[in-house]
Motif scaffolding. Structure first.
Motif, PDB file in Angstrom:
ATOM      1  N   GLY A  47       6.570  12.054 -38.010  1.00 28.55           N
ATOM      2  CA  GLY A  47       5.449  11.462 -38.692  1.00 28.55           C
ATOM      3  C   GLY A  47       4.189  11.036 -37.888  1.00 28.55           C
ATOM      4  N   GLN A  48       4.257  11.513 -36.501  1.00 31.67           N
ATOM      5  CA  GLN A  48       3.101  11.204 -35.782  1.00 31.67           C
ATOM      6  C   GLN A  48       3.036  12.488 -34.547  1.00 31.67           C
ATOM      7  OE1 GLN A  48       3.412   8.051 -32.747  1.00 31.67           O
ATOM      8  NE2 GLN A  48       5.473   7.547 -33.612  1.00 31.67           N
ATOM      9  N   CYS A  49       1.996  12.427 -34.003  1.00 30.45           N
ATOM     10  CA  CYS A  49       2.052  13.169 -32.841  1.00 30.45           C
ATOM     11  C   CYS A  49       0.563  12.764 -32.036  1.00 30.45           C
ATOM     12  CB  CYS A  49       1.972  14.688 -33.072  1.00 30.45           C
ATOM     13  SG  CYS A  49       1.972  15.962 -31.665  1.00 30.45           S
ATOM     14  N   ARG A  50       0.615  12.486 -30.746  1.00 34.72           N
ATOM     15  CA  ARG A  50      -0.675  12.302 -30.113  1.00 34.72           C
ATOM     16  C   ARG A  50      -1.281  13.267 -29.184  1.00 34.72           C
ATOM     17  NH1 ARG A  50       0.837  11.024 -24.954  1.00 34.72           N
ATOM     18  NH2 ARG A  50       3.038  10.306 -24.469  1.00 34.72           N
ATOM     19  N   ASN A  51      -0.531  14.298 -28.903  1.00 31.22           N
ATOM     20  CA  ASN A  51      -1.018  15.309 -28.294  1.00 31.22           C
ATOM     21  C   ASN A  51      -0.002  16.641 -28.231  1.00 31.22           C
ATOM     22  OD1 ASN A  51      -2.751  16.823 -26.780  1.00 31.22           O
ATOM     23  ND2 ASN A  51      -2.709  15.233 -25.164  1.00 31.22           N
ATOM     24  N   VAL A  52      -0.537  17.820 -28.066  1.00 30.37           N
ATOM     25  CA  VAL A  52       0.263  19.157 -27.933  1.00 30.37           C
ATOM     26  C   VAL A  52      -0.389  20.049 -27.030  1.00 30.37           C
ATOM     27  CG1 VAL A  52       0.537  18.986 -30.444  1.00 30.37           C
ATOM     28  CG2 VAL A  52      -1.290  20.465 -29.597  1.00 30.37           C
ATOM     29  N   ALA A  53       0.603  21.118 -26.616  1.00 35.61           N
ATOM     30  CA  ALA A  53      -0.096  22.092 -25.727  1.00 35.61           C
ATOM     31  C   ALA A  53       0.497  23.414 -26.725  1.00 35.61           C
ATOM     32  CB  ALA A  53       0.562  22.192 -24.394  1.00 35.61           C
ATOM     33  N   ILE A  54      -0.664  24.295 -27.012  1.00 41.32           N
ATOM     34  CA  ILE A  54       0.058  25.375 -27.734  1.00 41.32           C
ATOM     35  C   ILE A  54      -0.673  26.591 -27.149  1.00 41.32           C
ATOM     36  CG2 ILE A  54       0.267  24.209 -30.032  1.00 41.32           C
ATOM     37  CD1 ILE A  54      -2.577  25.070 -30.621  1.00 41.32           C
ATOM     38  N   THR A  55      -0.036  27.650 -26.948  1.00 40.28           N
ATOM     39  CA  THR A  55      -0.821  29.053 -26.428  1.00 40.28           C
ATOM     40  C   THR A  55      -0.077  30.174 -27.341  1.00 40.28           C
ATOM     41  OG1 THR A  55       1.439  29.589 -25.393  1.00 40.28           O
ATOM     42  CG2 THR A  55      -0.189  28.149 -23.994  1.00 40.28           C
ATOM     43  N   ASN A  56      -0.811  31.435 -26.977  1.00 42.74           N
ATOM     44  CA  ASN A  56      -0.551  32.479 -27.696  1.00 42.74           C
ATOM     45  C   ASN A  56       0.849  32.999 -27.683  1.00 42.74           C
ATOM     46  OD1 ASN A  56      -3.029  32.681 -28.939  1.00 42.74           O
ATOM     47  ND2 ASN A  56      -4.091  33.660 -27.183  1.00 42.74           N
ATOM     48  N   PHE A  57       1.329  32.915 -26.242  1.00 43.21           N
ATOM     49  CA  PHE A  57       2.722  33.389 -26.061  1.00 43.21           C
ATOM     50  C   PHE A  57       3.407  32.709 -25.010  1.00 43.21           C
ATOM     51  CE2 PHE A  57       0.332  35.611 -22.924  1.00 43.21           C
ATOM     52  CZ  PHE A  57      -0.878  36.204 -23.417  1.00 43.21           C
ATOM     53  N   GLY A  58       3.210  31.618 -24.588  1.00 39.33           N
ATOM     54  CA  GLY A  58       3.552  30.631 -23.577  1.00 39.33           C
ATOM     55  C   GLY A  58       4.310  29.349 -24.231  1.00 39.33           C
ATOM     56  N   GLY A  59       4.677  29.468 -25.508  1.00 39.23           N
ATOM     57  CA  GLY A  59       5.492  28.274 -25.767  1.00 39.23           C
ATOM     58  C   GLY A  59       4.575  27.146 -26.304  1.00 39.23           C
ATOM     59  N   SER A  60       5.196  26.017 -26.743  1.00 36.42           N
ATOM     60  CA  SER A  60       4.441  24.765 -27.412  1.00 36.42           C
ATOM     61  C   SER A  60       5.292  23.653 -27.024  1.00 36.42           C
ATOM     62  CB  SER A  60       4.454  25.021 -28.937  1.00 36.42           C
ATOM     63  OG  SER A  60       3.770  26.282 -29.072  1.00 36.42           O
ATOM     64  N   VAL A  61       4.236  22.644 -26.727  1.00 35.58           N
ATOM     65  CA  VAL A  61       5.006  21.230 -26.587  1.00 35.58           C
ATOM     66  C   VAL A  61       4.043  20.084 -27.361  1.00 35.58           C
ATOM     67  CG1 VAL A  61       5.074  19.514 -24.837  1.00 35.58           C
ATOM     68  CG2 VAL A  61       5.149  21.944 -24.050  1.00 35.58           C
ATOM     69  N   MET A  62       5.000  19.050 -27.739  1.00 34.95           N
ATOM     70  CA  MET A  62       4.054  18.157 -28.364  1.00 34.95           C
ATOM     71  C   MET A  62       4.808  16.661 -27.992  1.00 34.95           C
ATOM     72  SD  MET A  62       6.393  17.247 -31.876  1.00 34.95           S
ATOM     73  CE  MET A  62       5.615  15.383 -31.966  1.00 34.95           C
ATOM     74  N   LEU A  63       3.816  15.419 -28.060  1.00 36.75           N
ATOM     75  CA  LEU A  63       4.079  14.250 -27.395  1.00 36.75           C
ATOM     76  C   LEU A  63       3.803  13.307 -28.303  1.00 36.75           C
ATOM     77  CD1 LEU A  63       1.887  14.558 -24.085  1.00 36.75           C
ATOM     78  CD2 LEU A  63       4.325  14.901 -24.274  1.00 36.75           C
ATOM     79  N   TYR A  64       4.702  12.264 -28.621  1.00 31.29           N
ATOM     80  CA  TYR A  64       4.629  11.352 -29.554  1.00 31.29           C
ATOM     81  C   TYR A  64       5.151   9.971 -29.030  1.00 31.29           C
ATOM     82  CZ  TYR A  64       9.594  12.183 -30.238  1.00 31.29           C
ATOM     83  OH  TYR A  64      11.007  12.436 -30.243  1.00 31.29           O
ATOM     84  N   GLY A  65       4.827   8.747 -29.570  1.00 35.60           N
ATOM     85  CA  GLY A  65       5.274   7.502 -29.333  1.00 35.60           C
ATOM     86  C   GLY A  65       4.832   7.331 -27.679  1.00 35.60           C
ATOM     87  N   LYS A  66       5.686   6.641 -26.965  1.00 36.65           N
ATOM     88  CA  LYS A  66       5.275   6.273 -25.525  1.00 36.65           C
ATOM     89  C   LYS A  66       5.999   7.507 -24.592  1.00 36.65           C
ATOM     90  CE  LYS A  66       5.665   3.028 -21.737  1.00 36.65           C
ATOM     91  NZ  LYS A  66       6.120   1.777 -21.553  1.00 36.65           N
TER      92      LYS A  66
END
Length: 235
Positions: A47-66
């Protein structure tokens, strides 16, 4: 704030070159689709996400909460660093990730891997000067920008001048993100963009019902978020 560099050996360089060649011939890879789908589902669950890292073919990351995070298809080394920082309860403000495998984690400890020499030198320079890093971004062409509380440094003066013009017009710089063919910067009272910035992203920033503090995009996929994790995205 500590600075830590992770090194890449020759075998890894060859492997990444092969991956890049294959990925460039198949830009819409199943890996990218799967990693973004996983991130989308996790955002919906949390229900929340404060930041991500997305690429065309290098994977993805999301950050939420503390200290919350989720990722898929990223390198084991990056995954390990994220886990360690979260375990030590160190706040991760941002993760920059490129298609070719370079990355930076902006936290209490700034950690990077296989970044341009000029960027590495500038990160160390800011650290030595006691300048707090508030934003950093880079692309696969070796271009980069580092923003501190008082100073801005970049691989080219055109980016410094472009950002200073934005500060003069719109107030303090909140965030900046660049890809191989586009750039977006968000300020207190507005934003600027250049290159092949997705029109849907421009529209989303203009129409956002929250103050935008984070922007990430690659290709036609994008993400924007407030300080507290309210977000919109197209991935």
């Amino acid at each position: 704030m500590k600075l830590n560099r992770e090194r890449k050996n020759s075998v890894q360089k060859v492997f990444l070159s092969v991956v890049l060649f294959v990925a460039l011939t198949m830009p819409n890879t199943t890996m990218a689709q799967n990693s973004r789908e996983y991130i989308r589902k996790t955002i919906s669950q949390k229900g929340q996400c404060r930041n991500v890292a997305i690429t065309n073919f290098g994977g993805s990351v999301m950050l939420y909460g503390k200290n919350g995070y989720a990722y898929k298809d990223i390198s084991p080394l990056l995954a390990s660093k994220i886990k360690n920082l979260a375990t030590e309860r160190k706040y991760i403000d941002d993760i920059q990730l490129t298609n070719t495998g370079s990355w930076i984690i902006l936290a209490e400890d700034v950690v990077w891997y296989d970044i341009p020499a000029g960027l590495e030198k500038q990160l160390k320079n800011f650290y030595n000067l006691g300048e707090k890093i508030t934003a950093v971004t880079l692309n696969d062409y070796g271009e980069w920008i580092v923003v501190g509380t008082k100073e801005i440094a970049a691989s080219s003066y055109k980016y410094i001048n472009w950002l200073k013009d934005g500060i003069s017009s719109y107030g303090n710089l909140r965030t900046v993100h660049m890809t191989d063919d586009a750039i977006v910067a968000v300020f207190e009272r507005g934003f600027k963009y250049g290159g092949e910035t997705p029109q849907s992203l421009i529209k989303a920033i203009k129409e956002a019902d929250f103050e935008v503090y984070k922007v990430k995009f690659v290709g036609k996929s994008w993400f924007i978020a407030s300080k507290n994790g309210k977000c919109k995205y197209y991935m």
